[in-house]
Design an enzyme around this catalytic site. Structure first.
Site, short mmCIF file in Angstrom:
data_model
loop_
_atom_site.label_atom_id
_atom_site.label_comp_id
_atom_site.label_asym_id
_atom_site.label_seq_id
_atom_site.Cartn_x
_atom_site.Cartn_y
_atom_site.Cartn_z
CE LYS A 1 21.67 -104.78 52.12
NZ LYS A 1 23.05 -104.53 51.68
NE ARG B 1 43.80 -92.17 49.18
CZ ARG B 1 45.10 -92.24 49.44
NH1 ARG B 1 45.58 -93.22 50.19
NH2 ARG B 1 45.94 -91.33 48.96
CE1 TYR C 1 23.85 -109.67 47.72
CE2 TYR C 1 26.08 -109.03 48.34
CZ TYR C 1 24.92 -108.81 47.62
OH TYR C 1 24.85 -107.72 46.78
CG ASP D 1 27.43 -110.93 55.96
OD1 ASP D 1 26.86 -110.11 56.71
OD2 ASP D 1 27.41 -110.84 54.72
#
Length: 384
Positions: A202, A51, A104, A177
């Site tokens: 993406k 982590r 978005y 973004d």
């Protein structure tokens, strides 16, 4: 001094040194949850528990920073996890966020439905209207100015440099973004933005087989806070996801060239189609952001939105009639996708100022042969 490497070279080599023990040209996937210590606190390479850090994730973060021209990068399990960590790092109760009015839907939902419960305020504004943005930001209170360019799904182009001036004058962090453009076509940090966020699912991953997100920035203090959120909340990318994203990035340049070329050809082919009342693509000279896009992007990308004259019924039928363009959420993969934003990607903002018109179809143009893509659209689109 050696000459600075070109993007394509950096995308293949940054953070990707061959394995020194075997000579493997591809660094191994460190599929492990923990690391043996040389005595208590004796961490090898600084790794203790996955982590907190993993060499495969480190290689991706090194690569992301290099591509965006940033000093610090953090990889997360999804784009929204990346955004959430940044918001938690940068905001306190009572702070104010100004967003574009067609961001978005998931970003707006995260801020408006989740962070609002912690006392975070938000307003949306037309980012192409600089005067409206100046009125929306509140000096000393607005802590983040958040924009997408090109925006999702209406393909608006916002002036990163001008908006950065407005945001900084108000004491705000300017976040871009960059998912639609990718760092191959646009580098917001070089245009005075403070932070870049991505859904690496993406274009960076590029093959519809991995979920991920990223935050890239230069400010060391904010980076330390984002890093703490990454460690403390734990929404990290796993080693296999990080490795797949690195593999995708290596072909980002050639893929984006093909995505952009295909989208340009499709947009130009559809100009004047009797079933369409508007084509949302910045590569068309008729697009209101065309000239700005030419100055802050090196290409126009692979995303197109279409407005159907006959309304929502025709739009739905069109979305369900293509064969090569597959009906699915997401974007940026090698295969072409078609979506109906008002009921899919942006369903969460129905009934708000961000509601997407119900005659809009969004295309993620892939890298197939463009003639096949055009034939598919021509067959599916009504002739009037």
């Amino acid at each position: 001094m050696p000459r600075k490497q070109h993007f394509e070279t950096t995308a293949i080599h940054a953070g990707q040194e061959f394995d020194p023990s075997t000579g493997s040209i591809i660094p191994p996937i460190y599929q492990t949850s923990t690391f043996v210590q040389d005595g208590i606190g004796g961490f090898r390479g600084g790794y203790e528990y996955a982590r907190g850090g993993n060499p495969t994730r480190t290689s991706l973060e090194t690569l992301l920073a290099a591509l965006e021209g940033g000093k610090h990068a953090f990889s997360f399990s999804s784009g929204l996890a990346a955004e959430d960590a940044l918001l938690r790092a940068a905001l306190e109760p009572g702070d104010h966020v100004v967003l574009g009015n067609d961001v978005y839907g998931g970003t707006h939902r995260l801020i408006d439905k989740i962070h609002s419960k912690s006392g975070i305020l938000n307003d949306t504004v037309e980012m192409m209207d600089l005067h409206a943005v100046q009125k929306a930001v509140v000096p000393g209170k607005t802590k983040i100015l958040w924009l997408e360019t090109p925006s999702n799904p209406l393909m608006k182009i916002s002036d990163i440099g001008e908006l950065a001036e407005i945001g900084h004058a108000a004491g705000a962090i300017v976040v871009v973004d960059n998912t639609f453009a990718s760092p191959y076509l646009q580098k917001p940090l070089s245009l005075a933005a403070d932070v870049v966020v991505h859904s690496t699912t993406k274009y960076l991953g590029g093959h519809s087989d991995v979920l991920g997100g990223a935050v890239v920035l230069n400010d060391a203090e904010l980076a330390s806070k984002v890093g703490f959120q990454q460690f403390a909340a734990g929404a990290v990318s796993g080693p296999m996801d990080a490795w797949l994203t690195v593999r995708g990035i290596k072909t980002l340049a050639v893929r984006m060239d093909r995505h952009s070329a295909n989208a340009q050809a499709i947009a130009e082919h559809l100009v004047g189609h009797p079933a369409l009342d508007r084509i949302y693509y910045p590569g068309l000279e008729s697009h209101p952001g065309h000239e700005l896009a030419k100055t802050q992007m090196s290409g126009f990308g692979g995303m197109i939105s279409l407005g159907l004259k006959a309304g929502p019924k025709a739009a739905r039928k069109f979305a369900e009639s293509t064969k090569v363009f597959q009906l699915a959420e997401s974007l940026g993969g090698v295969e072409s996708l078609i979506g109906y934003p008002s009921e899919m990607t942006h369903a969460s903002v129905k009934g708000t100022a961000l509601e997407v018109p119900d005659n809009i179809i969004r295309l993620s143009v892939g890298i197939e042969n463009v003639d096949d893509l055009i034939d598919d659209l021509d067959r599916a689109l009504p002739r009037r």
